[in-house]
Motif scaffolding. Structure first.
Motif, PDB file in Angstrom:
ATOM      1  N   THR A 109       0.839  -1.197   0.000  1.00 29.48           N
ATOM      2  CA  THR A 109       0.000   0.000   0.000  1.00 29.48           C
ATOM      3  C   THR A 109       0.874   1.247   0.000  1.00 29.48           C
ATOM      4  OG1 THR A 109      -1.807  -1.102   1.186  1.00 29.48           O
ATOM      5  CG2 THR A 109      -1.774   1.312   1.233  1.00 29.48           C
ATOM      6  N   TYR A 110       0.604   2.123  -0.954  1.00 26.47           N
ATOM      7  CA  TYR A 110       1.280   3.418  -1.029  1.00 26.47           C
ATOM      8  C   TYR A 110       0.274   4.536  -0.767  1.00 26.47           C
ATOM      9  CZ  TYR A 110       5.674   1.730  -3.081  1.00 26.47           C
ATOM     10  OH  TYR A 110       6.878   1.118  -3.292  1.00 26.47           O
ATOM     11  N   ARG A 111       0.775   5.643  -0.272  1.00 26.36           N
ATOM     12  CA  ARG A 111      -0.039   6.847  -0.080  1.00 26.36           C
ATOM     13  C   ARG A 111       0.662   8.025  -0.727  1.00 26.36           C
ATOM     14  NH1 ARG A 111      -0.374   9.124   5.834  1.00 26.36           N
ATOM     15  NH2 ARG A 111       1.513  10.201   5.139  1.00 26.36           N
ATOM     16  N   TYR A 112      -0.103   8.785  -1.499  1.00 24.68           N
ATOM     17  CA  TYR A 112       0.437  10.039  -2.036  1.00 24.68           C
ATOM     18  C   TYR A 112      -0.376  11.179  -1.433  1.00 24.68           C
ATOM     19  CZ  TYR A 112       2.943  13.245  -4.968  1.00 24.68           C
ATOM     20  OH  TYR A 112       3.790  14.266  -5.380  1.00 24.68           O
ATOM     21  N   THR A 113       0.321  12.198  -0.926  1.00 22.04           N
ATOM     22  CA  THR A 113      -0.345  13.261  -0.181  1.00 22.04           C
ATOM     23  C   THR A 113      -0.170  14.620  -0.853  1.00 22.04           C
ATOM     24  OG1 THR A 113      -0.032  12.063   1.886  1.00 22.04           O
ATOM     25  CG2 THR A 113      -0.525  14.404   2.061  1.00 22.04           C
ATOM     26  N   HIS A 183      -5.203  12.645   0.546  1.00 19.09           N
ATOM     27  CA  HIS A 183      -4.384  11.435   0.438  1.00 19.09           C
ATOM     28  C   HIS A 183      -4.958  10.521  -0.639  1.00 19.09           C
ATOM     29  CE1 HIS A 183      -2.437  12.410   4.250  1.00 19.09           C
ATOM     30  NE2 HIS A 183      -3.609  12.434   4.858  1.00 19.09           N
ATOM     31  N   TYR A 185      -4.674   6.621  -1.573  1.00 18.04           N
ATOM     32  CA  TYR A 185      -4.189   5.315  -1.139  1.00 18.04           C
ATOM     33  C   TYR A 185      -4.367   4.317  -2.282  1.00 18.04           C
ATOM     34  CZ  TYR A 185      -4.148   6.943   3.727  1.00 18.04           C
ATOM     35  OH  TYR A 185      -3.871   7.620   4.900  1.00 18.04           O
ATOM     36  N   THR A 187      -3.504   0.161  -3.152  1.00 20.24           N
ATOM     37  CA  THR A 187      -3.020  -1.154  -2.710  1.00 20.24           C
ATOM     38  C   THR A 187      -3.012  -2.106  -3.905  1.00 20.24           C
ATOM     39  OG1 THR A 187      -3.926  -0.865  -0.483  1.00 20.24           O
ATOM     40  CG2 THR A 187      -3.430  -3.113  -1.167  1.00 20.24           C
ATOM     41  N   MET A 240       3.371   2.683   2.740  1.00 23.01           N
ATOM     42  CA  MET A 240       2.692   2.558   4.028  1.00 23.01           C
ATOM     43  C   MET A 240       2.830   1.184   4.656  1.00 23.01           C
ATOM     44  SD  MET A 240       1.530   5.555   4.491  1.00 23.01           S
ATOM     45  CE  MET A 240       0.414   5.320   5.883  1.00 23.01           C
TER      46      MET A 240
END
Length: 246
Positions: A109-113, A183, A185, A187, A240
């Motif tokens: 899982t990645y998060r870009y903010t 954000h 998210y 996955t 994440m």
């Protein structure tokens, strides 16, 4: 010989990525130096994947084999006393000999903010891409839905990708807004070089009204990097979590 699995978090601001490079400071390089100081062993750790220069991680995972008699429960504290302040070991545990941090991974899982505030937050600027102009978040969310499922993501990876194929599965993807902070998210079972950042850069075009949400599907099916938007800045991206079925 034991196989240890370790979870690590790091601020990627001052690193030239996770993986050891001929030049520049790397997360892997600092961890391997800390292991050398602790156990006297020269070890090459196996990461769950690479993160680029400037990208952060809350839950990166790596494994390594050791002959050391140091108890498993002491590795995290012992390594943290030998690591720089921008790397923190969260936990370590024993895993079967065949465990491989990259090959055994099931989900990432990645998060870009994005910071949509008028002015950037001076304390969060290293972890958020500042975009003060208005964004149509619902249109971005609609565009993102086209990427869920099993697809060829050639349009959303760097032309420098060395992978034999670009088929990946995105299990979940959505936007979560907290005031001016947005954000994304994502996955999936794996991610290509710059994949999340290119997705974000393209969805910013959607949010700005330069693309319609349905055009994301057309870009995906076109299988050409030239169709997608720019690669979003690295500092807004964070790994994440990495999940395994142990």
């Amino acid at each position: 010989m034991r196989n240890l699995c370790v979870k690590v978090s790091y601020d990627g601001t001052a690193f030239n990525g996770f993986q050891t490079q001929p030049y520049g400071r790397t997360v892997q390089g600092e961890i391997e130096k800390a292991i050398k100081k602790l156990s006297g062993e020269t070890i090459i750790i196996i990461g769950s994947g690479r993160t680029d220069a400037g990208v952060h991680a809350q839950g990166q995972v790596f494994n390594f084999y050791t002959k050391s008699s140091i108890p498993t429960e002491r590795w995290a504290v012992a390594l943290n006393t030998r690591l720089p302040k921008d790397i923190v070991i969260i936990e370590a545990h024993d895993v079967p000999e065949h465990f491989h941090a990259r090959r055994s991974a099931k989900r990432k899982t990645y998060r870009y903010t994005i910071d949509m505030g008028k002015f950037p937050d001076v304390f969060g600027r290293q972890y958020r891409f500042h975009h003060p102009a208005p964004l149509n978040v619902e249109a971005m969310r609609e565009g993102l839905r086209h990427l869920i499922g099993k697809h060829d993501f050639t349009s959303f990876t760097s032309i420098h990708s060395t992978k034999p194929h670009h088929v990946r599965t995105v299990y979940e993807a959505d936007f979560v807004q907290e005031g001016p902070i947005l954000h994304m998210y994502v996955t999936g079972n794996g991610f290509l070089y710059n994949m999340v950042r290119v997705i974000m850069g393209t969805l910013l075009w959607v949010g700005q009204g330069k693309l319609a949400p349905d055009e994301i599907k057309t870009i995906l099916e076109g299988r050409s990097r030239s169709l997608a938007g720019p690669t979003a800045m690295a500092h807004g991206l964070m790994l994440m979590n990495v999940e395994y079925s142990l």
